[in-house]
Design a protein around this motif. Structure first.
Motif, mmCIF file in Angstrom:
data_model
loop_
_atom_site.group_PDB
_atom_site.id
_atom_site.type_symbol
_atom_site.label_atom_id
_atom_site.label_comp_id
_atom_site.label_asym_id
_atom_site.label_seq_id
_atom_site.Cartn_x
_atom_site.Cartn_y
_atom_site.Cartn_z
ATOM 1 N N LEU A 560 -11.044 3.310 -27.352
ATOM 2 C CA LEU A 560 -12.184 2.284 -27.084
ATOM 3 C C LEU A 560 -11.703 1.921 -25.600
ATOM 4 C CD1 LEU A 560 -12.520 0.646 -30.484
ATOM 5 C CD2 LEU A 560 -13.446 2.715 -29.715
ATOM 6 N N ARG A 572 -15.375 -4.276 -28.308
ATOM 7 C CA ARG A 572 -14.394 -3.826 -28.907
ATOM 8 C C ARG A 572 -14.399 -3.837 -30.521
ATOM 9 N NH1 ARG A 572 -10.660 -4.611 -25.655
ATOM 10 N NH2 ARG A 572 -9.665 -6.295 -26.600
ATOM 11 N N ALA A 594 -7.211 1.596 -28.708
ATOM 12 C CA ALA A 594 -7.786 0.570 -27.648
ATOM 13 C C ALA A 594 -7.363 0.890 -26.303
ATOM 14 C CB ALA A 594 -7.853 -0.947 -28.365
#
Length: 710
Positions: A560, A572, A594
């Motif tokens: 992400l 997110r 992430a």
């Protein structure tokens, strides 16, 4: 029944004769093969012994004899269970000439639960629980309050006798004198008339159990809570006096009390992981059946006799917005984790009722020609299935599977009648909930069919098949799932930079338009209709919800990549909610990450022989520290560049800091506790506003104002 084993000294068939057979009598068989009776000799077997004694105490409450059970864990490794039941019989059992207490603790298959009428429904059934625990204990003490007196007896590894305990208290290492001529049930005190009960304290035998076998406090608490739900009005108290570190009782004795008057309705609400679609519905009824069982006649012979049994059915069901299912089943408060005939009857009736109702409402619900399956109905269902009957047939002493065949049809008929009545009710509240749950089942059916079609058509990766993928996906060339990466990026500007920064051999890019749907609040139908959510699920290629198949995922990593600001954090979080709710195995496998883009770019000017250098920082504090360090070195620093978004970065900067595996920093998203994660997602992203507001107010004092991006 004696346990017959072959002696290891028999080396060939010619030498193998009857003298090589060993006949293990009584508790000797338990000590020789403990796993046969308690499942294992590790922590699970240790806890099973506790359940056996607790279940006997709970049976007294089921028979309306007492409503209080106290379980105590002592610092010396012993455990005690005290109840306010009728007390174990203390008179002489005529066939053995022993007191009732000694019979219960030294004879296998001896007890009051073989159809004598003392217990209509009970958890202790085989008459081996107390005697087995005694057999695997280094010491067991029992006290019985009955008839105005307190009686006591002690055992060492199953053998009755007397311990010479010091003033410091009882111990399994105290000198022990076994009874020789005859056993003695000692009178050690008096109690008020009408006061009855049993107290059992035992020390497990290190000769039987593994060294690392320990009582699991959390499992004990969970079992106590569960039992208090199943027996409304029963107070179960767990007291921990061990003082072990990292436990609630680390700083002193800790006590927890469990008492629930709401029964299995309250239990169902406690178990439910998601917002409700329906209230808790209770499906209750009973019926009779006949079975042939051996019964002891007046002459002491076992005679096959046809007896009539009554089976009571009490089930609580509740559908929620999610797709996870939670089904707990019990027989006479005994947990049956592997189900049995009662669960089979419940599931059979569910399928039959819903298929019939959806057929009636097919046009209204737009069912089409497809048939609903059991998994469609079970999605989002939380259910507690309980049956009560005398002498149920289990598969083994651990009682994990119910085998009484007649129960299946009884449960099926009760559920069919009661559930049909709810789904066809004309009462306003039931009518609304009935429609909602039928719509949910149809949505689940369509989602299952959609996922199946998607799996059949979406394969990696030919020119023909790739045309079915979203046009905005910028795919990679490699077919090696182990090394491929999917970057989900925010907006077209970040996509443009990412296209120039990526390695197209193994890195794919999928842009999304801002904040996607909050799937914690939305239904599965709304989620599938949402273009962004549908695109992500389609590109990952492994389905969604309960149909998700991790082996079909098209990429080894899903990353992400959002802006390093508040909006980016929100996006997110929304994406993580989607993955947690509908692609959880991907998170559990550690394949969701992430990206961590920098906040600042600091460039120093060339000075003498020292070349200019570039430093990236990821927080305001880090930026100030770097600036201070460079100033101390006498370096000239150009005005730091503050990145508000990924689109502001040049391609080589994005590659160097965020996308190139050689230099980038990723945060792996992990899932260590599913239940706590579920609660956090529901708190932060769910539809109930009040708990979220309370959380924000309570947490405001802990907020670091420096982290506010304003």
């Amino acid at each position: 029944m004696p346990l017959v084993t072959a002696s290891p000294s028999a080396t060939s068939s010619s030498e193998y004769t009857a003298r090589h057979l060993q006949v293990l009598e009584g508790l000797e068989a338990v000590r020789k093969r403990p796993g046969m009776y308690i499942g294992s000799t590790d922590g699970r077997g240790l806890m099973h012994c506790v359940w056996e004694i607790i279940d006997n105490a709970v049976d007294e409450a089921l028979a309306d004899r007492g409503n209080h059970v106290l379980v105590t864990l002592y610092a010396d490794g012993s455990v005690s269970i005290a109840d306010q039941g009728a007390g174990i019989p203390v008179d002489i059992e005529p066939r053995t000439g022993l007191t009732g207490v000694e019979v219960v603790f030294t004879k296998l298959h001896a007890g009051g639960k073989f159809g004598g009428g003392s217990y209509a429904a009970s958890g202790g059934l085989h008459g081996v629980g107390a005697s087995v625990v005694n057999a695997v204990s280094a010491r067991l003490d029992v006290e019985v309050d009955r008839g105005g007196k307190t009686y006591a007896m002690s055992f060492r590894r199953g053998e009755p006798g007397i311990f010479a305990d010091p003033k410091s208290g009882p111990s399994p290492d105290s000198p022990f004198t076994p009874f020789t001529a005859g056993s003695e049930l000692r009178v050690v005190g008096t109690v008020r008339r009408g006061v009855t009960g049993t107290r059992i304290r035992y020390w497990t035998d290190p000769q039987i159990f593994l060294k690392d076998a320990k009582f699991d406090y959390d499992r004990l608490i969970s079992r106590a809570r569960q039992t208090s739900f199943l027996v409304p009005g029963l107070a179960l108290v767990v007291r921990d006096e061990r003082g072990l570190p990292d436990t609630p009782g680390a700083d002193g004795p800790h006590e927890e009390v469990f008492l629930h008057e709401g029964g299995i309705s309250e239990f169902t609400e406690f178990l439910a992981p998601d917002p409700s679609v329906t209230d808790v519905w209770r499906l209750e009824g009973e019926s009779t059946f006949t079975e042939t069982v051996p019964v002891l006649d007046a002459e002491g012979h076992m005679t096959p006799t046809e007896v009539e049994r009554t089976c009571g059915v009490d089930i609580a069901v509740r559908w929620g917005t999610g797709y996870d299912q939670r089904l707990k089943s019990f027989v006479n408060v005994i947990d049956t984790p592997h189900g049995g005939t009662h669960v089979a009857g419940f599931e059979q009736a569910l399928l039959k009722v819903f298929r019939k109702q959806l057929e009636v409402n097919a046009r209204r619900l737009k069912v089409g020609g497809d048939k609903v399956e059991k998994d469609d109905i079970m999605a989002g269902l939380t259910a507690v299935v309980t049956v009560r009957l005398a002498e149920p047939q289990f598969e083994g002493q651990t009682k994990e599977v119910l085998g009484t065949s007649a129960v299946r049809q009884i449960v099926s008929k009760v559920v069919e009648r009661e559930l049909t009545e709810r789904l066809t009710s004309t009462k306003r509240e039931f009518k609304t909930q009935s429609l909602q749950v039928q719509e949910k089942v149809v949505s689940e059916m369509k989602a299952r069919i959609h996922a199946r079609v998607q799996k059949e058509t979406l394969r990696r990766k030919t020119a023909l098949e790739s045309s079915s993928l979203p046009g905005k996906l910028k795919d990679c060339r490699s077919n090696d799932t182990e090394h491929t990466e999917l970057f989900i990026v925010e907006g077209d500007s970040a996509l443009g930079t990412g296209m120039a920064a990526r390695n197209s051999e193994f890195q794919a890019l999928l842009p999304i338009r801002g904040k996607i749907l909050n799937v914690q609040k939305a239904s599965i139908g709304d989620m599938l209709k949402n273009a962004e959510c549908a695109s992500i699920i389609q590109v990952v290629g492994a389905g969604s919800g309960r149909t998700f198949d991790l082996s079909l995922a098209r990429y080894g990593k899903v990353i992400l990549m959002t802006d390093a600001d508040v909006d980016g954090a929100h996006i997110r979080t929304l994406l993580l909610t989607l993955f947690f709710r509908y692609m959880r195995p991907l998170v559990e496998a550690g394949r969701v990450f992430a990206a961590v883009p920098p906040l600042h770019r600091i460039e120093t000017a060339a000075q003498g022989r020292a070349k200019g250098e570039v430093v990236y920082t990821y927080s305001e504090q880090q930026m100030r520290q770097v600036m201070s360090q460079l100033a101390k070195k006498g370096r000239t620093v150009k005005q730091p560049q503050r990145y508000k978004g990924l689109g502001e970065m040049d391609a080589h900067q994005l590659a160097e800091t965020t996308m190139d595996p050689r230099h980038r920093m990723l945060r792996r998203v992990t899932l260590t506790d599913a239940e706590n994660s579920e609660r956090v997602f529901d708190l932060l992203m769910g539809s109930d506003v009040a708990p979220r507001k309370e959380f924000i107010v309570d947490s405001a004092r802990e907020l670091d104002r420096e982290r506010i991006d304003a």
